[in-house]
Write a protein that holds these residues in place. Structure first.
Motif, short mmCIF file in Angstrom:
data_model
loop_
_atom_site.label_atom_id
_atom_site.label_comp_id
_atom_site.label_asym_id
_atom_site.label_seq_id
_atom_site.Cartn_x
_atom_site.Cartn_y
_atom_site.Cartn_z
N ALA B 62 -1.37 21.98 45.01
CA ALA B 62 -1.14 20.54 44.84
C ALA B 62 -1.52 20.08 43.43
CB ALA B 62 -1.91 19.74 45.89
N GLY B 63 -1.16 20.90 42.45
CA GLY B 63 -1.41 20.52 41.07
C GLY B 63 -2.84 20.71 40.61
N LYS B 64 -3.66 21.36 41.44
CA LYS B 64 -5.06 21.57 41.05
C LYS B 64 -5.35 23.06 40.94
CE LYS B 64 -6.77 17.46 43.43
NZ LYS B 64 -5.59 17.08 44.24
N ARG B 65 -6.12 23.41 39.90
CA ARG B 65 -6.55 24.79 39.75
C ARG B 65 -7.81 24.97 40.59
NH1 ARG B 65 -9.95 27.34 35.96
NH2 ARG B 65 -9.42 29.54 35.63
N LEU B 66 -7.77 25.91 41.55
CA LEU B 66 -8.90 26.05 42.46
C LEU B 66 -10.04 26.89 41.90
CD1 LEU B 66 -7.05 24.62 44.35
CD2 LEU B 66 -7.41 26.39 46.06
N ASN B 67 -9.71 27.77 40.95
CA ASN B 67 -10.78 28.59 40.37
C ASN B 67 -11.78 27.69 39.65
OD1 ASN B 67 -8.14 30.04 40.44
ND2 ASN B 67 -9.46 31.78 40.03
N GLY B 68 -13.02 27.87 40.00
CA GLY B 68 -14.07 27.12 39.33
C GLY B 68 -14.07 25.64 39.62
N MET B 69 -13.34 25.23 40.68
CA MET B 69 -13.37 23.82 41.06
C MET B 69 -14.76 23.45 41.58
SD MET B 69 -11.10 21.96 44.02
CE MET B 69 -9.66 21.37 43.16
N LYS B 70 -15.28 22.32 41.11
CA LYS B 70 -16.61 21.89 41.55
C LYS B 70 -16.59 21.55 43.04
CE LYS B 70 -18.91 21.31 37.47
NZ LYS B 70 -18.27 22.50 36.87
N SER B 71 -17.68 21.87 43.73
CA SER B 71 -17.67 21.72 45.18
C SER B 71 -17.47 20.26 45.60
CB SER B 71 -18.95 22.28 45.79
OG SER B 71 -20.03 21.43 45.50
N TRP B 72 -17.90 19.32 44.76
CA TRP B 72 -17.72 17.92 45.15
C TRP B 72 -16.27 17.47 45.04
CZ3 TRP B 72 -15.86 14.50 41.52
CH2 TRP B 72 -16.00 14.86 40.17
N ARG B 73 -15.42 18.30 44.39
CA ARG B 73 -14.01 17.92 44.31
C ARG B 73 -13.18 18.53 45.43
NH1 ARG B 73 -12.35 17.11 38.17
NH2 ARG B 73 -10.63 16.16 39.28
N VAL B 74 -13.79 19.48 46.15
CA VAL B 74 -13.05 20.16 47.21
C VAL B 74 -12.52 19.18 48.28
CG1 VAL B 74 -13.23 21.89 49.05
CG2 VAL B 74 -14.19 22.35 46.80
N PRO B 75 -13.33 18.19 48.72
CA PRO B 75 -12.80 17.25 49.71
C PRO B 75 -11.51 16.57 49.27
CG PRO B 75 -15.16 17.02 49.56
CD PRO B 75 -14.77 17.99 48.48
N THR B 76 -11.41 16.22 48.00
CA THR B 76 -10.18 15.59 47.49
C THR B 76 -9.00 16.53 47.66
OG1 THR B 76 -11.68 14.81 45.78
CG2 THR B 76 -9.37 14.17 45.59
N LEU B 77 -9.21 17.81 47.36
CA LEU B 77 -8.16 18.81 47.55
C LEU B 77 -7.72 18.83 49.01
CD1 LEU B 77 -6.58 21.50 46.75
CD2 LEU B 77 -8.62 22.67 47.55
N ARG B 78 -8.70 18.86 49.90
CA ARG B 78 -8.39 19.03 51.33
C ARG B 78 -7.69 17.81 51.92
NH1 ARG B 78 -13.81 22.31 52.94
NH2 ARG B 78 -13.22 24.22 51.85
N ARG B 79 -7.85 16.66 51.27
CA ARG B 79 -7.13 15.49 51.76
C ARG B 79 -5.63 15.59 51.50
NH1 ARG B 79 -11.66 10.74 50.53
NH2 ARG B 79 -13.32 12.01 51.45
N ASP B 80 -5.27 16.52 50.59
CA ASP B 80 -3.86 16.77 50.32
C ASP B 80 -3.28 17.84 51.23
OD1 ASP B 80 -2.94 15.04 48.44
OD2 ASP B 80 -3.66 16.21 46.73
N LEU B 81 -4.16 18.45 52.04
CA LEU B 81 -3.75 19.56 52.89
C LEU B 81 -3.98 19.22 54.36
CD1 LEU B 81 -5.64 22.40 50.98
CD2 LEU B 81 -3.24 21.83 50.74
N GLY B 82 -3.02 19.59 55.21
CA GLY B 82 -3.25 19.49 56.65
C GLY B 82 -3.39 20.90 57.19
N CYS B 83 -4.21 21.05 58.24
CA CYS B 83 -4.42 22.39 58.79
C CYS B 83 -4.21 22.40 60.29
CB CYS B 83 -5.85 22.86 58.55
SG CYS B 83 -6.20 23.09 56.85
N VAL B 84 -3.50 23.42 60.74
CA VAL B 84 -3.30 23.60 62.17
C VAL B 84 -3.69 25.04 62.50
CG1 VAL B 84 -1.61 23.59 64.04
CG2 VAL B 84 -1.41 21.94 62.18
N PHE B 85 -4.46 25.21 63.58
CA PHE B 85 -4.92 26.55 63.91
C PHE B 85 -4.49 26.95 65.31
CE2 PHE B 85 -7.78 24.88 60.73
CZ PHE B 85 -7.89 25.94 59.85
N GLN B 86 -4.59 28.23 65.54
CA GLN B 86 -4.24 28.79 66.84
C GLN B 86 -5.06 28.15 67.96
OE1 GLN B 86 -4.60 33.03 66.75
NE2 GLN B 86 -3.85 33.31 68.83
#
Lengths: 292, 228
Positions: B62-86
């Motif tokens: 989603a336009g973000k480089r995940l390598n070395g992403m600060k942990s406080w920015r991870v929630p913002t990334l995840r708001r762009d992602l939906g997850c469905v599991f078994q």
């Protein structure tokens, strides 16, 4: 914002209820440790108060031999004031000493019956400008003709204060140990809660809840236990002051005692300590457990 | 939308889950990630979620480089992602509405938004009439629909599905796939790990096949396996 606060309050309540026994143990430990710490602080306040008043009043007593002549007494008094260290000199005759004893031990017949003016020595009560100068005065007048003994009344007080200080140190030492136990309990309780809610926190992480949002309920849970414990400790101290100290006040009236106002001064410190300790313990135990 | 550049991931127990994978997935694509158990499909999805970090290579989501992403920015990334599991991952003590609303609540959405959006998305997944039911009262297919509703309620740009039909019978699975297809048609990029051959063959979408961590096939409008 409303939804967020409702969520928080709800989570904290659930967490505290789920481990009722652990929560109770935590609160009791916090209470005991903070009550001890508070007691230590109150003893310190008590010592400060008593010291200020008592040290201000203490004097050196120079007890005189019955054989002292009038000339010796006059020159002793003269030499005392010539030292330049003395603020005030009061001569206490045998009769005056007898009246003092009668006053101090009023009502205590056994003592009063055994005391007569003859057995009490006359003395000079000397108030020094600087009580620390006792040694100088003592060494100078110990061997003075007609002097029986030079007594520093501070020594009597020092014994009392040493006991008070030991009490305070003991209370604080036990309190610190207890605080450590309290921190461990808080940390443990929070781990259990975090484990019980790992599904929920897992989902929160997935949908992008921030670390702080996930942690806050746990930390608030710890802080709540800390504050409740601190308030209970405050209650115990207040009770102690109202019963124990108030009774002492009625019986011992030559030193000032701590008052309810002093207890009120200590309680906020305890609440801050309880909340702070809990917050730190919670934060540390969560750092590893709930990281993204 | 998603890019992996020469990504290698080895777990601490020396198992290499992904070997030198390079893939690009563009906006709006529907991609099947296939391969046997242990071929690295789940690791692939975990890397996109930043649940795991690669040992080598770069991951962009989603336009973000995940390598070395600060942990406080991870929630913002995840708001762009939906997850469905078994296993659906629903909260048993919350109703359908509460489960879906929870995803908005915990990212600080205002109450009015939640009240408005949740029924809409329940309508989309066809569960409006079960809004007050608890997960325990629902069939597997219905629970997975709730899970999809929760993943989609925040309108993520990417939907990641890890074996979403793994616990469901074939008929129910078809319904779920129709739903995922509809979501994909709204412009949501969809990545789905699966080893349901029937589904992959009938959908005819891009297929990325992994074998022991290596990318062995990347085929548009593909099927589950050659000659199989």
């Amino acid at each position: 914002m409303g939804a967020r606060w409702r969520y928080l309050a709800n989570e904290v309540a659930i967490g505290l209820r789920r481990n009722l026994l652990m929560t109770l143990a935590t609160v009791v430990t916090v209470t005991v440790s903070l009550a001890l710490l508070g007691a230590g602080m109150l003893v310190q306040l008590q010592v400060d108060k008593a010291q200020r008043v008592l040290y201000g009043e203490v004097e050196i007593s120079i007890f005189l031999l019955d054989s002292i002549s009038a000339d010796q007494r006059t020159s002793l008094e003269q030499d005392l004031s010539d030292t330049g260290l003395v603020q005030e000199i009061i001569y206490v005759s045998k009769e005056q000493a007898y009246r003092d004893v009668q006053e101090i031990f009023a009502g205590d017949e056994t003592i009063l019956e055994s005391v007569t003016p003859e057995i009490l020595p006359a003395s000079f009560r000397v108030k020094l400008d600087d009580p620390q100068q006792f040694e100088v005065v003592a060494s100078q007048f110990q061997a003075y003709p007609g002097v029986e003994e030079v007594v520093d009344q501070r020594e009597v007080l020092d014994k009392f204060f040493r006991i008070m200080n030991a009490l305070r140190n003991g209370a604080v030492a036990v309190a610190l140990l207890q605080l450590f136990a309290a921190a461990a309990l808080i940390s443990n309780t929070i781990r259990i809660t975090a484990f019980a809610r790992r599904e929920q926190t897992g989902i929160m992480k997935l949908v992008g809840a921030t670390n702080w949002y996930i942690r806050l309920p746990f930390i608030l849970e710890g802080i709540t236990a800390g504050i409740v414990g601190a308030l209970a400790a405050g209650g115990l101290l207040w009770l102690g002051e109202a019963t124990l100290v108030s009774r002492l006040k009625g019986e011992v009236n030559f030193i000032p005692f701590i008052t309810t106002a002093d207890v009120w001064r200590v309680i906020p410190v305890l609440v801050l300590l309880g909340a702070g300790l809990a917050a730190v313990a919670a934060f540390l135990s969560l750092r590893r457990f709930l990281d993204v | 939308m998603i890019r992996l550049d020469s990504v290698t991931k080895t777990y601490r127990n020396q198992v290499t889950a992904l070997r030198d994978i390079s893939v690009e997935i563009t906006k709006g694509e529907f991609v099947f990630l296939v391969g046997a158990s242990g071929s690295g499909k789940s690791t692939f999805i975990k890397l996109l979620l930043k649940d795991e970090d690669p040992d080598r290579g770069e991951v962009y989501v989603a336009g973000k480089r995940l390598n070395g992403m600060k942990s406080w920015r991870v929630p913002t990334l995840r708001r762009d992602l939906g997850c469905v599991f078994q296993d659906f991952k629903l909260l048993e003590n919350k109703t359908v509405t509460e489960n879906v609303g929870f995803a908005l609540e915990v990212i600080g959405k205002p109450r009015q938004t939640i009240v408005r959006t949740v029924p809409e998305v329940l309508e989309l997944v066809g569960l409006r009439h079960k809004a007050k039911a608890y997960p325990g009262e629902l069939s597997g297919g219905e629970q997975q629909r709730v899970s999809i509703a929760r993943a989609f309620v925040n309108r993520p740009r990417i939907l990641l599905c890890d074996e979403p039909t793994g616990n469901l019978d074939p008929t129910t699975s078809v319904g779920i796939m129709k739903l995922l297809d509809r979501i994909n048609r709204t412009g949501t990029t969809l990545v789905m790990a699966t080893h349901d051959q029937h589904i992959v063959d009938s959908m005819r979408r891009r297929v990325i096949e992994l074998d022991e961590g290596a990318l062995i096939r990347d085929q548009t409008r593909g099927v589950y396996g050659y000659g199989g």
